[in-house]
Scaffold this active site. Structure first.
Site, PDB file in Angstrom:
ATOM      1  N   ASP A 156       0.826  -1.206   0.000  1.00  0.00           N
ATOM      2  CA  ASP A 156       0.000   0.000   0.000  1.00  0.00           C
ATOM      3  C   ASP A 156       0.865   1.263   0.000  1.00  0.00           C
ATOM      4  O   ASP A 156       2.100   1.200  -0.040  1.00  0.00           O
ATOM      5  CB  ASP A 156      -0.939  -0.054   1.212  1.00  0.00           C
ATOM      6  CG  ASP A 156      -2.336   0.456   0.886  1.00  0.00           C
ATOM      7  OD1 ASP A 156      -2.486   1.285  -0.031  1.00  0.00           O
ATOM      8  OD2 ASP A 156      -3.293   0.017   1.569  1.00  0.00           O
ATOM      9  N   ASP A 212      -9.741   3.543  -3.641  1.00  0.00           N
ATOM     10  CA  ASP A 212     -10.486   2.332  -3.272  1.00  0.00           C
ATOM     11  C   ASP A 212     -11.886   2.283  -3.882  1.00  0.00           C
ATOM     12  O   ASP A 212     -12.581   3.302  -3.990  1.00  0.00           O
ATOM     13  CB  ASP A 212     -10.645   2.247  -1.752  1.00  0.00           C
ATOM     14  CG  ASP A 212      -9.332   1.963  -1.048  1.00  0.00           C
ATOM     15  OD1 ASP A 212      -8.313   1.785  -1.731  1.00  0.00           O
ATOM     16  OD2 ASP A 212      -9.346   1.920   0.194  1.00  0.00           O
TER      17      ASP A 212
END
Length: 402
Positions: A156, A212
């Protein structure tokens, strides 16, 4: 104390050697990974931080028992919140309450089912859930992941401050390769630094193209607190336009994980979501609770004809070939020369949508066989074009073969 100093020096030396060895043409352990888009399951969309050894093992069991494994889903990936600290030697420490037997034991169990094991970390100082990140520990963590039998790393981009994205991901790939185990690298940088331009160069196997995904149909919206942004399926889809040339065997655009079955959309919308990800040659990473799927959700996720479009060996990403308001046509060339086609109706009522052979790169005067991959039915021969009635928020998905 001496032991600790030796331990820290070894990864540093490897970090100096690894790029040199790779530059000399040494075959990377990651060569030939993800030649088709990865398929599996990830914990985040449904469970967030509520992960545990027991849950992950039961989900791995469900991958097998549900027929997901037979359909091609092989990765069982633990997302954020499995890690809690670093020990005196700076080794990453799993949560001892939630993972009492450690990560290797979890990986061994997953492997015993014929599946593959994935974990999550972050290029910054902390993960998005403020657990220990990988910054400054890339080689040390890579050795640990290899020892645990990790096959897939989602990396990430939280708490990265002034880091350079390309350099950071090149560093973790070099670390994974130096550890000697083939590990798929999922670059989760959210598309901010346009990773499709450099992801393949640094050894990424897939890279996120957007922020996202959320379990809803619509476009990009701000969160209630005014921050940006919540991305529905349509918002994600629109951001894929023009990226198709960057995808191919071993390196894929990633429009984020599947929300199919999580409850925020209708079954029609979930079928559309799955169809579009297949035409995009996207990684198919399920994110629902596989232990308790309704038959309708199971049938969407295990439709082998739709999956075959996603996994086609040519490795072409589909693209939008026609648009008229809320009506769109997306198409993908397949290895046998045929085309997969999605007729997409974004509107609020049923509509007729047509695709011409010219849209697909075929001469308009030829006859072609059309097959509906959701109905599993040959529809016959058509000349010049094919038209279908498409439900609101739905698709008709076909293959067209001369």
């Amino acid at each position: 104390m001496k032991t600790r100093h030796i331990f820290l020096i070894i990864p540093f030396c490897v970090s100096l050697l690894a790029p040199s060895l790779l530059a000399q043409g040494t075959t990377s352990p990651s060569a030939n990974l993800a030649l088709t888009p990865p398929m599996g399951w990830n914990s985040w969309n449904k469970f967030g931080c509520n992960v545990s050894e027991e849950m992950i093992k039961s989900m791995a069991d469900a991958v097998v028992k549900s027929g997901m494994k037979d359909a091609g889903y092989v990765y069982v990936n633990i997302d954020d919140c499995w890690q809690v600290s670093r020990d005196a030697n700076a080794n990453i420490v799993p949560d001892p309450q939630r993972f009492p037997h450690g990560m290797k034991e979890v990986g061994d169990y997953i492997h015993s089912l014929g599946l593959k094991f994935g974990v999550y970390s972050d290029a910054g100082s902390m993960t998005c859930a403020k657990r220990p990140g990988g910054l400054g520990h890339e080689y040390q963590d890579a050795v640990q992941y290899a020892a645990w039998g990790v096959d897939y790393l989602k990396y990430d981009w939280c708490h990265t401050t002034t880091q350079d994205a390309k350099a950071s991901y090149a560093n973790i790939r070099a670390a994974l390769d130096a550890a000697g185990r083939p590990i798929v690298l999922s670059i989760c940088e959210w598309g901010t630094a346009k990773p499709w331009l450099w992801g393949q160069e640094v050894g990424g196997n897939l890279w996120r193209t957007t922020d996202d995904i959320n379990d809803r149909w619509g476009g990009k919206e701000k969160w209630p607190n005014g921050s940006c942004c919540s991305n529905g399926v349509l918002a994600i889809l629109d951001q894929q336009v023009g990226l198709q040339s960057y995808a191919g065997p071993g390196h894929w655009n990633d429009p984020d994980m599947l929300e199919v079955g999580n409850g925020g959309m209708t079954d029609t919308e979930y079928r559309t979501h799955f169809s579009l990800w297949a035409i995009l040659a996207a990684p198919l990473i399920a994110g629902n609770d596989l232990r308790d799927m309704r038959p309708e959700i199971h049938d969407i996720l295990t439709n082998k004809e739709v999956i075959a479009v996603d996994q086609d060996a040519l490795g072409r990403e589909g693209e939008r070939v026609a648009k008229s308001g809320d009506l769109e046509v997306w198409a993908k060339q397949l290895k046998d020369g045929s085309r997969a086609v999605v007729l997409l109706n974004r509107s609020g009522s049923e509509q007729e949508i047509s695709v011409t052979w010219e849209d697909l790169g075929y001469p308009g005067n030829l006859s072609a066989a059309v097959r509906d991959v959701w109905m599993h039915k040959d529809l016959g021969k058509f000349t010049g074009k094919f038209s279908g009635r498409v439900a609101s928020h739905g698709v008709v998905m076909v293959t067209v073969k001369l």
